[in-house]
Scaffold this motif. Structure first.
Motif, mmCIF file in Angstrom:
data_model
loop_
_atom_site.group_PDB
_atom_site.id
_atom_site.type_symbol
_atom_site.label_atom_id
_atom_site.label_comp_id
_atom_site.label_asym_id
_atom_site.label_seq_id
_atom_site.Cartn_x
_atom_site.Cartn_y
_atom_site.Cartn_z
ATOM 1 N N TYR A 117 0.832 -1.206 0.000
ATOM 2 C CA TYR A 117 0.000 0.000 0.000
ATOM 3 C C TYR A 117 0.872 1.264 0.000
ATOM 4 C CZ TYR A 117 -4.545 2.224 0.799
ATOM 5 O OH TYR A 117 -5.716 2.930 0.648
ATOM 6 N N ALA A 118 2.185 1.074 0.099
ATOM 7 C CA ALA A 118 3.078 2.235 0.239
ATOM 8 C C ALA A 118 2.940 3.192 -0.943
ATOM 9 C CB ALA A 118 4.531 1.774 0.356
ATOM 10 N N ARG A 119 2.915 4.464 -0.617
ATOM 11 C CA ARG A 119 2.810 5.561 -1.582
ATOM 12 C C ARG A 119 1.499 5.578 -2.359
ATOM 13 N NH1 ARG A 119 8.423 4.558 -1.803
ATOM 14 N NH2 ARG A 119 8.485 3.545 -3.845
ATOM 15 N N GLU A 174 -4.568 9.765 5.392
ATOM 16 C CA GLU A 174 -3.276 9.089 5.272
ATOM 17 C C GLU A 174 -2.560 9.096 6.613
ATOM 18 O OE1 GLU A 174 -0.130 8.988 1.669
ATOM 19 O OE2 GLU A 174 -1.180 10.884 1.916
ATOM 20 N N GLY A 175 -1.995 7.977 6.981
ATOM 21 C CA GLY A 175 -1.311 7.881 8.262
ATOM 22 C C GLY A 175 -2.210 7.327 9.347
ATOM 23 N N GLN A 176 -3.498 7.211 9.078
ATOM 24 C CA GLN A 176 -4.414 6.572 10.026
ATOM 25 C C GLN A 176 -4.093 5.085 9.985
ATOM 26 O OE1 GLN A 176 -6.934 4.122 11.204
ATOM 27 N NE2 GLN A 176 -8.040 4.645 9.327
ATOM 28 N N GLU A 177 -3.711 4.518 11.114
ATOM 29 C CA GLU A 177 -3.268 3.118 11.117
ATOM 30 C C GLU A 177 -4.096 2.246 12.046
ATOM 31 O OE1 GLU A 177 0.956 2.854 11.889
ATOM 32 O OE2 GLU A 177 1.448 3.809 9.984
ATOM 33 N N TRP A 190 7.531 -7.263 0.252
ATOM 34 C CA TRP A 190 8.017 -6.891 1.594
ATOM 35 C C TRP A 190 9.387 -6.244 1.552
ATOM 36 C CZ3 TRP A 190 6.330 -11.740 0.049
ATOM 37 C CH2 TRP A 190 7.322 -12.650 -0.357
ATOM 38 N N LYS A 191 10.055 -6.324 0.424
ATOM 39 C CA LYS A 191 11.339 -5.630 0.319
ATOM 40 C C LYS A 191 11.158 -4.179 -0.127
ATOM 41 C CE LYS A 191 14.189 -9.727 -0.201
ATOM 42 N NZ LYS A 191 15.089 -10.529 -1.067
ATOM 43 N N TYR A 192 9.906 -3.790 -0.411
ATOM 44 C CA TYR A 192 9.603 -2.445 -0.884
ATOM 45 C C TYR A 192 8.727 -1.664 0.080
ATOM 46 C CZ TYR A 192 11.261 -4.196 -5.398
ATOM 47 O OH TYR A 192 12.027 -4.721 -6.403
ATOM 48 N N ASP A 193 7.813 -2.364 0.712
ATOM 49 C CA ASP A 193 6.844 -1.714 1.598
ATOM 50 C C ASP A 193 6.969 -2.368 2.963
ATOM 51 O OD1 ASP A 193 4.663 -0.888 3.066
ATOM 52 O OD2 ASP A 193 3.195 -1.236 1.476
ATOM 53 N N SER A 194 7.342 -1.564 3.969
ATOM 54 C CA SER A 194 7.615 -2.107 5.298
ATOM 55 C C SER A 194 6.396 -2.760 5.928
ATOM 56 C CB SER A 194 8.115 -0.994 6.214
ATOM 57 O OG SER A 194 7.115 0.012 6.340
ATOM 58 N N LYS A 195 5.218 -2.451 5.444
ATOM 59 C CA LYS A 195 4.023 -3.025 6.064
ATOM 60 C C LYS A 195 3.659 -4.381 5.486
ATOM 61 C CE LYS A 195 2.046 1.132 7.834
ATOM 62 N NZ LYS A 195 0.836 1.912 8.059
ATOM 63 N N ILE A 200 3.989 -8.236 4.865
ATOM 64 C CA ILE A 200 4.529 -9.388 5.586
ATOM 65 C C ILE A 200 5.240 -10.319 4.605
ATOM 66 C CG2 ILE A 200 3.796 -11.455 6.852
ATOM 67 C CD1 ILE A 200 1.390 -9.582 7.766
ATOM 68 N N TRP A 238 -1.194 11.184 12.718
ATOM 69 C CA TRP A 238 -1.203 10.558 11.402
ATOM 70 C C TRP A 238 0.015 10.982 10.592
ATOM 71 C CZ3 TRP A 238 -7.144 11.266 10.055
ATOM 72 C CH2 TRP A 238 -7.874 10.462 10.927
ATOM 73 N N TRP A 250 6.304 5.248 8.343
ATOM 74 C CA TRP A 250 6.155 4.291 7.247
ATOM 75 C C TRP A 250 7.120 4.631 6.101
ATOM 76 C CZ3 TRP A 250 0.852 3.749 4.294
ATOM 77 C CH2 TRP A 250 0.876 2.616 3.482
ATOM 78 N N LEU A 284 14.309 0.163 3.675
ATOM 79 C CA LEU A 284 14.273 -1.033 2.817
ATOM 80 C C LEU A 284 14.908 -0.749 1.464
ATOM 81 C CD1 LEU A 284 10.706 -2.495 3.488
ATOM 82 C CD2 LEU A 284 12.898 -3.361 4.321
ATOM 83 N N ARG A 333 17.901 -2.680 -0.367
ATOM 84 C CA ARG A 333 17.854 -3.191 -1.750
ATOM 85 C C ARG A 333 19.006 -2.629 -2.570
ATOM 86 N NH1 ARG A 333 12.604 -1.255 -1.991
ATOM 87 N NH2 ARG A 333 13.129 -0.092 -3.872
ATOM 88 N N ARG A 381 12.299 -7.113 8.708
ATOM 89 C CA ARG A 381 11.107 -7.440 9.477
ATOM 90 C C ARG A 381 10.734 -8.913 9.312
ATOM 91 N NH1 ARG A 381 5.210 -5.697 7.989
ATOM 92 N NH2 ARG A 381 4.120 -6.441 9.829
#
Lengths: 534, 534
Positions: free
Chosen positions: A236-238, A244-247, A276-281, A283, B398, B405, B412, B416, B511
């Motif tokens: 979901y990154a970017r 935005e930022g609501q988690e 997962w190597k691009y977006d820290s969220k 898994i 937020w 994030w 990351l 890379r 992670r």
């Protein structure tokens, strides 16, 4: 003309110009349904029509083997998108030239290497206007976001591109994204291609109208499959987003498609890129074929164990939806599966909790982006901007977050208790997606069937089931409304107006159960024998 | 005497009474170190001493085979815990009778079934006083939490119990948990068993003192292994915590142990209980032996590729720590592994960001629990309660979450980029855990080496490396301090006072990389040849 109206008018003119004259319709048919129109315009050749009516799985196989060229496939999809937009007003960005250039590059790659660049080589994929693409606008349905051109792109876009997907259109979204009908002050309302009086759903309404469904509601309203993966499975990154930022409750991305197989293709393709190597969220969890195999083994021996509910205790679904759930239940039983009643656990609480989360800033984020241009608020989100809603403070937020976690864990406990009672695994739960079949415009009132599952962060796959039928789905006169919302929803039912409207269910699995839940959804679709055509 | 002092005094009396007369020490030795004391008291038989000095892996094997009885093992650990508490003041709850009853039940089970109840059958496990156990108090280091007895238990406790673990002690924690030395107004300060002038670390300081290390700092200060798993790997539901419901940076649970093998035993045992069916935040991710195998294969062919940094650019570590990192680097190189410099990416930014998150309620949560009893604030957390710190509002929160994030995803990207540059995977990064070896009391000033990794939610395993040596680790005179904190940290170094203090590094993986990162940590420990005894 107010300044915001000028900006919107300018955008519409620019959008209009992206459709070449030879793809323009001579007029809009007078019919309610536009489903048959694309084949009648003469704009697409028979071969092109066939391409646009192929499954994604078939297309990528033919593109990979060289039997189809990316340029030909892309051209066919661009033509069809141009027609669709003229009929149902589903696009906020249309860029056939960029698409064809991307396709040509892919064809060159194939000629040189005799192999596809990735698992989605040459496959056109439409993007909701929430995905950032370099050089294009991302409106989010806000006038104030127009005329800003992206210099970066969403991780999902990067990975789809690496996988070989071709981008050609960005589909419409409601102002704010925060509702289930698709209307904004830029291009107005997106219609349902099956009946222009019905909503295409939202927030990915343009998507729903285009491929025939944002994730679950548009899927359901357009007789399509869709998956809401659990948070952390897909990048979901970017992405652009409201709030935005609501988690506290994460928004997720997921595909809408004509079949479970096409959904699997999408998910496996993205996972093969190691998101997962691009977006820290995200898994680090590859596609688990062994989880799918567990479901397949159960299908061979003993069958599935499925829970169901047709009412969450807050709003009673319309008769077509009740029949939809019953159809799935009886079909499963007839085919040897065990089906048990699932008592929805405190869904009223869940719905109130998630509503409190979505308004935890007192509407500040949404109000800022709307007032930046002076555009009016669409009627569907007035509840969100109710001036009596106060922003919460940090102590209150933490309390809400703790309530959410407890509720989620209690729900898991109920699931475990059911398994103890049954002496085996409960594989999934069948439930309505909405209280109504594809809803008439401005009548979407209750989000709870979808939003309670968001709060739980469960995986959910929409399976199209049937269509409302005025001969069968008679108005339920005996029901004493649970609440004012329920009363309004019941009053909205009109067998005549809803005749033919798509009916779907959602197949719900625990968090991050995409493999199993999709496999179950696929089997349910197969048992229903629903033939899904674009 | 103030009311809070009476409550604390009463607790101390109650705690004192839990130690039977025959386990009481005649006196406290005058030495700085207490490491050899337990063997000299005569309270434990040789067989019991041997049990308490066995690895957990050995113990569970012997308990599973029937070679050892749970009661005997439990008794030995209870005796040793009683001695340890009298020496270093590490317990907030001690309950040998409950432990022995639990052990007897396990022995009965074994007799009847000739097999263990689970993978931790009969293994005594100490719990930080943040875990809820039915019938016991959970102080969190607050006076105001005393005299409340739990009616429910943490999911981790439930799963450990199911796996066969025996609970016998709850170890001390700092008031609020929010600091890296262990001191509270209930029992005072917990000492380091290697030298009473050094801190045992925190927040799991009692743990550190007990098994010789919460998670990374106590591990490092006590020459122990410890893992900080990424959020979502281990259950946290129904744990007590400061700032409960704060979800911007999640607190995690993880074991401290004498070896990487014992850590693996703990993690695999919990994962085999499917914790994701109990705690909604746990990811359904079994222990991935194939991920460990990837590291083992690299060890067979080609070797590992490891990054390292010895300074984060904010505070320069003391000479023993710099030497610790250098020792690991040279050992890896000598054994054929590739080691490259890792430029720490914006760690100053990360440290500021996480500090802002930890104070986002303006200290309201902590202030409430402290003021509820009227107890004074321990000096270590005065920064946290700085009255000039304002609570943030939702819009600011937020924004902070979005910054987090982005930072994570940028990190990351750096990872890379490094892999592209190297043409292969970067397997892990070696770094200091703290700026100092086991720190002198009240001298813990800089959390950044640990907290930046918390912000990234990376997996981190602490490996003990060596001990400060006044003959080698001469004071660094040439360094111009980066900041006031750095200046204070540098001024604290005294080769004499730190002589013999444990030095550790952390092995950092992306992670949810517990399997690979632990395998790498285990190999580093093996190459260092550090013999870890309790």
């Amino acid at each position: 003309m107010a300044e915001w109206e000028k900006i919107a008018a300018d955008k519409r003119v620019r959008l209009e110009k992206t459709i070449p004259p030879e793809w323009k319709l001579k007029g809009i048919p007078d019919s309610d349904s536009f489903l048959v129109v694309p084949a009648q315009t003469g704009i697409l050749s028979d071969a092109e029509l066939a391409i646009t009516e192929s499954s994604a799985t078939d297309l990528v196989a033919k593109l990979a083997s060289g039997e189809l060229k990316a340029v030909d496939v892309t051209l066919a999809f661009c033509k069809r998108a141009a027609i669709a937009h003229q009929l149902v007003n589903c696009s906020l960005e249309f860029f056939p030239e960029l698409a064809l250039a991307q396709a040509r590059d892919l064809d060159v790659y194939w000629e040189q290497n005799k192999k596809p660049v990735g698992p989605l080589h040459g496959l056109p994929i439409s993007l909701k206007d929430q995905f950032r693409v370099k050089g294009l606008e991302t409106s989010m349905g806000y006038i104030s976001w127009l005329n800003k051109y992206e210099t970066d792109e969403s991780v999902m876009v990067t990975l789809l591109r690496k996988a070989g997907a071709v981008f050609y259109v960005k589909t419409s979204v409601p102002q704010t994204l925060m509702c289930c009908e698709t209307i904004n002050n830029i291009i107005g309302r997106t219609l349902n291609p099956r009946n222009k009086n019905w909503s295409c759903g939202g927030s990915s309404g343009g998507e729903g109208a285009m491929v025939g469904g944002s994730i679950r509601v548009p899927s359901a309203f357009n007789f399509l499959y869709g998956i809401r993966p659990s948070h952390g499975r897909m990048p979901y990154a970017r992405m652009a987003n409201s709030m935005e930022g609501q988690e506290t409750v994460h928004s997720v991305t997921g595909p809408i498609a004509h079949s479970a197989a096409d959904i699997r293709l999408f998910l496996t393709s993205i996972l093969s890129e190691e998101p997962w190597k691009y977006d820290s969220k995200v898994i680090p969890l590859e596609w688990r074929a062994h989880e799918e195999a567990i479901i397949k083994n159960k299908l061979q021996s003993g069958g599935l164990t499925i829970g169901f509910y047709n009412c969450d205790g807050v709003v009673l679904p319309h008769p077509p939806i009740l029949r939809g759930v019953e159809t799935v239940v009886s079909t499963l039983k007839k085919n040897g599966h065990e089906v048990v009643e699932w008592p929805p656990y405190k869904h009223d609480y869940a719905v109130d909790l998630i509503s409190a989360i979505y308004t935890s800033d007192g509407g500040a984020d949404v109000r800022r982006d709307i007032s930046a241009s002076g555009e009016p608020v669409i009627s569907n989100i007035t509840d969100l901007l109710d001036p009596s809603i106060q922003a919460v403070d940090m102590v209150q937020l933490w309390d809400v977050q703790l309530q959410k976690w407890r509720y989620q864990s209690e729900y898991l406990e109920k699931w475990r208790e059911m398994e103890v009672k049954l002496g085996k695994e409960l594989d999934a739960i069948i439930a309505p997606v909405t209280a109504t079949a594809a809803v008439r415009h401005n009548q979407f009132r209750y989000y709870g069937y979808a939003s309670a599952i968001n709060l739980l962060d469960f995986t959910s796959v929409v399976v199209p089931v049937t269509f409302a039928d005025k001969g069968v789905d008679v108005k339920n006169e005996g029901h004493a409304p649970f609440s004012e919302v329920d009363r309004l929803v019941q009053a909205e039912y009109d067998p005549e107006a809803y005749h033919g409207a798509p009916v779907a269910v959602q197949v719900i699995g625990r968090r991050l159960s995409e493999e199993r839940t999709l496999a179950i959804a696929e089997e349910i679709g197969r048992l229903l024998g629903n033939v899904v055509t674009p």
